[in-house]
Structure formats: structure tokens, C-alpha cells
Scaffold this motif. Structure first.
Motif, PDB file in Angstrom:
ATOM      1  N   GLY A   1      33.059  27.446  35.039  1.00  0.00           N
ATOM      2  CA  GLY A   1      33.298  29.458  35.707  1.00  0.00           C
ATOM      3  C   GLY A   1      34.553  29.774  34.875  1.00  0.00           C
ATOM      4  N   ALA A   2      34.711  31.098  35.083  1.00  0.00           N
ATOM      5  CA  ALA A   2      35.575  32.244  34.499  1.00  0.00           C
ATOM      6  C   ALA A   2      36.493  31.545  35.577  1.00  0.00           C
ATOM      7  CB  ALA A   2      35.490  33.095  34.687  1.00  0.00           C
ATOM      8  N   PRO A   3      38.025  31.657  34.247  1.00  0.00           N
ATOM      9  CA  PRO A   3      39.418  31.378  35.189  1.00  0.00           C
ATOM     10  C   PRO A   3      40.089  32.760  35.894  1.00  0.00           C
ATOM     11  CG  PRO A   3      39.330  31.538  33.735  1.00  0.00           C
ATOM     12  CD  PRO A   3      38.116  31.510  33.608  1.00  0.00           C
ATOM     13  N   GLY A   4      38.206  33.600  36.460  1.00  0.00           N
ATOM     14  CA  GLY A   4      39.963  34.466  37.189  1.00  0.00           C
ATOM     15  C   GLY A   4      38.096  35.485  37.395  1.00  0.00           C
ATOM     16  N   ILE A   5      38.553  36.396  38.251  1.00  0.00           N
ATOM     17  CA  ILE A   5      37.533  36.802  38.889  1.00  0.00           C
ATOM     18  C   ILE A   5      36.805  37.813  38.543  1.00  0.00           C
ATOM     19  CG2 ILE A   5      38.034  38.305  41.492  1.00  0.00           C
ATOM     20  CD1 ILE A   5      36.253  36.582  43.163  1.00  0.00           C
ATOM     21  N   GLY A   6      37.653  38.716  37.986  1.00  0.00           N
ATOM     22  CA  GLY A   6      37.291  39.882  37.228  1.00  0.00           C
ATOM     23  C   GLY A   6      38.119  41.228  37.962  1.00  0.00           C
ATOM     24  N   ASP A   7      39.107  40.759  37.956  1.00  0.00           N
ATOM     25  CA  ASP A   7      40.267  42.358  38.911  1.00  0.00           C
ATOM     26  C   ASP A   7      40.759  42.506  37.621  1.00  0.00           C
ATOM     27  OD1 ASP A   7      41.082  43.028  41.735  1.00  0.00           O
ATOM     28  OD2 ASP A   7      42.846  43.491  39.687  1.00  0.00           O
ATOM     29  N   SER A   8      40.718  43.871  37.749  1.00  0.00           N
ATOM     30  CA  SER A   8      41.403  44.604  36.334  1.00  0.00           C
ATOM     31  C   SER A   8      42.990  44.825  36.625  1.00  0.00           C
ATOM     32  CB  SER A   8      40.804  46.300  36.359  1.00  0.00           C
ATOM     33  OG  SER A   8      41.325  46.740  37.787  1.00  0.00           O
ATOM     34  N   TYR A   9      43.808  44.841  37.723  1.00  0.00           N
ATOM     35  CA  TYR A   9      44.738  44.659  37.788  1.00  0.00           C
ATOM     36  C   TYR A   9      45.442  43.237  37.521  1.00  0.00           C
ATOM     37  CZ  TYR A   9      45.802  48.905  39.577  1.00  0.00           C
ATOM     38  OH  TYR A   9      45.658  50.119  39.838  1.00  0.00           O
ATOM     39  N   TYR A  10      44.613  42.370  37.744  1.00  0.00           N
ATOM     40  CA  TYR A  10      45.336  40.833  37.792  1.00  0.00           C
ATOM     41  C   TYR A  10      44.391  39.998  37.262  1.00  0.00           C
ATOM     42  CZ  TYR A  10      48.540  42.275  41.148  1.00  0.00           C
ATOM     43  OH  TYR A  10      49.523  43.335  41.780  1.00  0.00           O
ATOM     44  N   PRO A  11      43.846  39.342  36.304  1.00  0.00           N
ATOM     45  CA  PRO A  11      42.607  38.862  35.773  1.00  0.00           C
ATOM     46  C   PRO A  11      42.595  37.635  36.029  1.00  0.00           C
ATOM     47  CG  PRO A  11      43.248  40.542  33.841  1.00  0.00           C
ATOM     48  CD  PRO A  11      44.327  40.383  34.915  1.00  0.00           C
ATOM     49  N   ALA A  12      43.672  36.691  35.927  1.00  0.00           N
ATOM     50  CA  ALA A  12      43.630  35.395  36.675  1.00  0.00           C
ATOM     51  C   ALA A  12      43.145  35.258  37.924  1.00  0.00           C
ATOM     52  CB  ALA A  12      44.496  34.899  36.027  1.00  0.00           C
ATOM     53  N   TYR A  13      43.385  36.604  38.724  1.00  0.00           N
ATOM     54  CA  TYR A  13      44.069  35.976  40.400  1.00  0.00           C
ATOM     55  C   TYR A  13      42.110  36.353  40.682  1.00  0.00           C
ATOM     56  CZ  TYR A  13      48.018  37.126  40.698  1.00  0.00           C
ATOM     57  OH  TYR A  13      49.195  37.453  40.825  1.00  0.00           O
TER      58      TYR A  13
END
Length: 501
Positions: free
Chosen positions: A33-45
Motif C-alpha cells: 500500500g502507498a505510504p501516503g494517501i495522496g494529499d497534495s500538501y502532506y504526501p506522507a500523511y
């Protein structure tokens, strides 16, 4: 009879397809699974590959040492064929189980816990994840900061956009809301405050366990924990919602002002319901721990307030702000952190409506004041409330220019449509997520007007809207009426530190 039987036989090709469908995907088909949900401001969140539906947190906390021990049980479902997945977490993990079986785990990045189940997880699989952990939250940092507040008698988890990493493993992004059971054992004489409704309190061998439940979907940053010695008050709103407020016993000179403000929580929630629709939860309240920070936060059903919010006296306006978030931010959450205007512009506008209610200045007078008090070369106008960027996510322009945009919208479409939108929006996206673009589309649908130009001018242009645009939106008043700030302005401005996360 015989021909009927023959018609039911599968052709050789169809038989092969059916057999293939029955064969599970090979290990090579499963991916992390990706290490981030895809948020443009916080890619690792946040994380990819699964959705959480429930968190069960069973904790033990010792205020004297700031040691937290916990077992977190997460109920989730995979959204892809999953070989490995991440949780966002900082404390020390001793064991992880996935569907009852021990899983291997490792840490990476600033706050990633990588979990590899013994067998890969097919898409659509219900998953139970158990994480055993311990640690001293105040000793942990990510990106150079901590969201855990050490207090003289305990500790508090409250921050935005991240607070969960310091006390429970999670999929830390508003896109993945879940329900919660939070059970915390603390030494006798100490309390544990969390979201939702209290379920039980039991004592055994010098420890008291407090059990809380949030039965409506809740974003991870809206989950809170406060341990300390509190004076707790209870009551009900006029509409029958139970209210639990908690005040640290050592607030000192700020104690009276804090109580005089927060004890009006029920009254304010009932008043806000007239604008935003019925209060959406079965619990309400607020708490003031003895922290040194200055901000407030809309933690779901039970907002967090710092003592400094009441250092200049009672501040009902900040209570209005945080309770408005129960609809705008909590019930309807951002789809991405760039959509923060849907939270903060509306909570600020609720303060303007309260000013009208109190006879201390209309929303129009406040809008005129904001427009007039910032000259064209003020950096205030370079921040775009509709997409401010992570460095300006909590800039005052997101609040004040954001509320100004709402007054421009109100003047453009009229009170009937505007207030229909304020009430209809939380109902349309209840317990879900939405974007600024979604709000514009909804406003256009309700008002029957094309609003692209208005939204572009007031939310996205990195410059002060000129006199023609202001006149069109009826935001400009005569100079004489904007020289003096409305009476409520000082109280509203005193809440500006709510954004100093």
C-alpha cells in the motif's frame, strides 16, 4: 431432457475462465500500500491500500513518567491486493498481529510503521490489526515538532493536521474516518478525557479506567486524549444533548474566564443549529488543560482550548468558532488539506454571525472592516484561501479573507439562498469529505447562479479584489463606516491564535 442438460454445459473456453477466476492472485500480483494517501500538501500523511472503520484503543498512562502503554485494535478492509501496508505511528511497537497471526514490522520515514502480514491480503478482505506498543510521547518528534503536550499533571494529544502518531497507530488523514472506543487507565485521582460519551469508570489496585465511545465517523486528528486532574461539569443542551466540560485544577487566573465562556457551550450549539442544521452528535463539551500552547482545536464533540484563549477575559467567540467546526470540519471534513477554507472560513463566519446576534456588529460591517484594513500591498492578499499552500494553511487570511468571501457570496445570491446553503451543505456531505470545488458546485445548484468569477476573485486571486469587484459583491462601505472597527472585532481578533498550530 437430454438437450436441456447439454445447454447447461460450459464451453471449454468458459470453463477455463471460471477456473482462473477461482484461483487467487499469485504473490507477484500483490503490492505494498502507498505510504501516503495522496494529499497534495502532506504526501506522507495517511496510507493507501485499506480503509479503517473502527479503532479500539486500550491504554495505560502514568503521568509521573509520561509513559503510555497501549493495545490498538483496528478494523479495516483492503482496497487492493495488499502485500504490505503502513500505519502512521511514532511510539515503540512490540508486536503486530494481522487477522490473529503475528506479522513482521519495521519503521521508515518520519512516522511510518510498515506491516507485512504472514500471508498477502486480497482486495476487499476484512482485516483486524492489533498493535501492542509503549513509549514516552513527549520524547518523540517528527519533522522537528511534537503534537503531545506535557502538563504538570499529565499529557494531552491535540493538534492539526496531525496528533494521532503520538498516541495510537492510524491511517492519519481525514479521508479515512472511523468510530472509536477509547479506554484509558490512569492512577487514582487522575482523569482521562476523550471524545464522545462516557461508557464506564472502574477502579482496581490504585488505577482508574475511563471508557469513552465515539459512535459517528471521526477523523484521526479530531481524536483527543487528555490526562490530568480536572474539575468536570455536566449538563444538557436545551435540545437534550449531554454536555461534559473539563477544566484543569491549576488554571490559575484564567479559570473564571474559561468557565464563563465554555459553560455556554450548550446555548451556542443550539444557536448554531438554527444556521447549520441539527447538532450532528450525541455528545458535547470542551476541555481546558494546563498547556503552554495558545491554540484551540475542534476535537470532535469536545473541543480543546488552551488557557491562553482566556487570558484577556471571557471569550465566547472562540467557543462559537470551535463549535461551528462540529459541522464545518468534523461532520463534513476536507477531502484534502488544501480545502481548509471549508473549515476555517466558515468557523470564522460563524463568529461574524454571533457578532450580529449579540448586536456588536453585522457580518457586513465586519467584512467592510477586513477589506478596508488591509491595503493592496498587504501580504494578506497574496494568500489564496481556496488553496493557500501548506505553509499558509493556518494563515489569518484563510480565516478573515475566507469569511469575507462568504459575505461576498451572501450578497451575490441573497440571504434566502445563502442560508439554505449553510444548512444544506452539512446534510449533503454528512460524515463524509468534500472539496472547495464541491462547495462551489453546491452553491451554484442551490442559488441557480454561475459563481466561478466570484470564487476566483475572493478565494483564488493572489491580490486584493479591486473596487469594481468589491462593489459588485457589495463589500465596500463608505469610508466613515469602516474607520472604526465593529465592537466585536477585538473579541474576534483575540481568537486569532486559534490558528497558531
Amino acid at each position: 431432457m437430454e438437450s436441456h442438460v447439454h445447454r447447461r454445459l460450459l464451453a471449454p473456453g468458459a470453463l477455463a475462465v471460471s477456473l482462473l477466476l477461482a484461483i487467487p492472485a499469485s504473490a507477484a500480483d500483490y503490492e505494498p500500500g502507498a505510504p501516503g494517501i495522496g494529499d497534495s500538501y502532506y504526501p506522507a500523511y495517511g496510507n493507501g491500500g485499506y480503509n479503517v472503520s473502527h479503532y479500539d484503543l486500550r491504554l495505560r498512562y502514568q503521568p509521573a513518567t509520561d509513559k503510555l502503554e497501549g493495545t490498538a485494535t483496528l478494523l479495516a478492509r483492503t482496497t487492493q491486493d495488499l502485500s504490505r501496508f503502513n500505519l502512521d505511528f511514532l511510539l515503540d511497537v512490540s508486536e503486530v498481529r494481522v487477522n490473529g497471526t503475528k506479522a513482521s514490522f519495521a519503521t521508515s520515514g518520519e512516522h511510518e510503521l510498515e506491516i507485512t502480514p504472514k500471508t498477502p491480503l486480497p482486495k476487499g478482505t476484512p482485516v483486524t490489526i492489533v498493535v501492542r506498543y509503549s513509549g514516552v510521547p513527549s520524547s518523540k518528534q517528527a519533522y522537528g515538532f511534537t503534537s503531545w503536550h506535557r502538563t504538570p499533571d499529565g499529557g494531552v494529544a491535540a493538534n492539526e493536521p496531525e496528533a494521532a502518531w503520538w498516541w495510537f497507530p492510524s491511517n492519519d488523514h481525514p479521508l479515512d474516518k472511523a468510530t472509536y472506543d477509547v479506554s484509558v487507565a490512569v492512577p487514582d485521582g487522575t482523569q482521562a478525557i476523550s471524545n464522545g460519551t462516557p461508557q464506564s469508570v472502574t477502579s482496581r489496585k490504585g488505577w482508574t479506567r475511563f471508557n469513552w465511545r465515539s459512535d459517528k465517523p471521526q477523523a484521526t486528528y479530531l481524536a483527543t486524549l487528555a490526562v490530568g486532574k480536572f474539575d468536570v461539569t455536566t449538563g444538557y443542551t436545551e435540545s437534550g444533548i449531554p454536555v461534559i466540560n473539563a477544566y484543569s485544577e491549576d488554571l490559575g487566573d484564567n479559570a473564571g474566564a474559561a468557565r464563563a465562556s465554555i459553560e455556554r457551550t450548550g446555548e451556542i450549539a443550539d444557536w448554531l443549529a438554527e444556521y447549520f442544521g441539527p447538532y450532528p452528535y450525541n455528545a458535547l463539551g470542551g476541555y481546558v488543560p494546563n498547556v503552554t500552547t495558545g491554540y484551540a482545536l475542534e476535537t470532535q464533540t469536545r473541543p480543546f482550548y488552551s488557557p491562553r484563549q482566556f487570558a484577556q477575559g471571557p471569550n465566547v467567540s472562540v467557543v462559537v468558532h470551535e463549535l461551528a467546526h462540529q459541522w464545518y470540519g468534523d461532520l463534513v471534513s476536507v477531502a484534502g488539506w488544501k480545502d481548509i477554507w471549508i473549515n476555517e472560513g466558515f468557523a470564522r463566519y460563524a463568529q461574524w454571525l454571533w457578532s450580529e446576534h449579540e448586536g456588536e456588529g453585522t457580518a457586513q460591517e465586519l467584512a467592510d472592516h477586513v477589506y478596508a484594513s488591509h491595503p493592496a500591498d498587504d501580504a494578506f492578499w497574496t494568500v489564496k484561501p481556496g488553496d493557500p499552500g501548506p505553509e499558509n494553511q493556518f494563515d489569518i487570511a484563510v480565516y478573515d479573507r475566507g469569511a469575507l468571501a462568504l459575505q461576498a457570496l451572501r450578497n451575490e445570491i441573497g440571504d434566502k439562498a445563502f442560508f439554505a446553503i449553510l444548512k444544506g451543505w452539512p446534510a449533503k456531505y454528512a460524515h463524509g469529505n468534500a472539496t472547495v470545488a464541491d462547495f462551489r458546485a453546491y452553491a451554484e445548484q442551490v442559488s441557480g447562479r454561475s459563481l466561478g468569477s466570484l470564487f476566483e476573485t475572493w478565494l483564488y486571486e493572489p491580490s486584493k479584489p479591486g473596487a469594481p469587484a468589491a462593489r459588485d459583491a457589495k463589500v465596500v462601505a463608505s469610508r466613515s463606516s469602516v474607520v472604526k472597527a465593529p465592537k466585536s472585532w477585538k473579541k474576534i481578533a483575540a481568537t486569532n491564535s486559534v490558528h497558531d498550530h
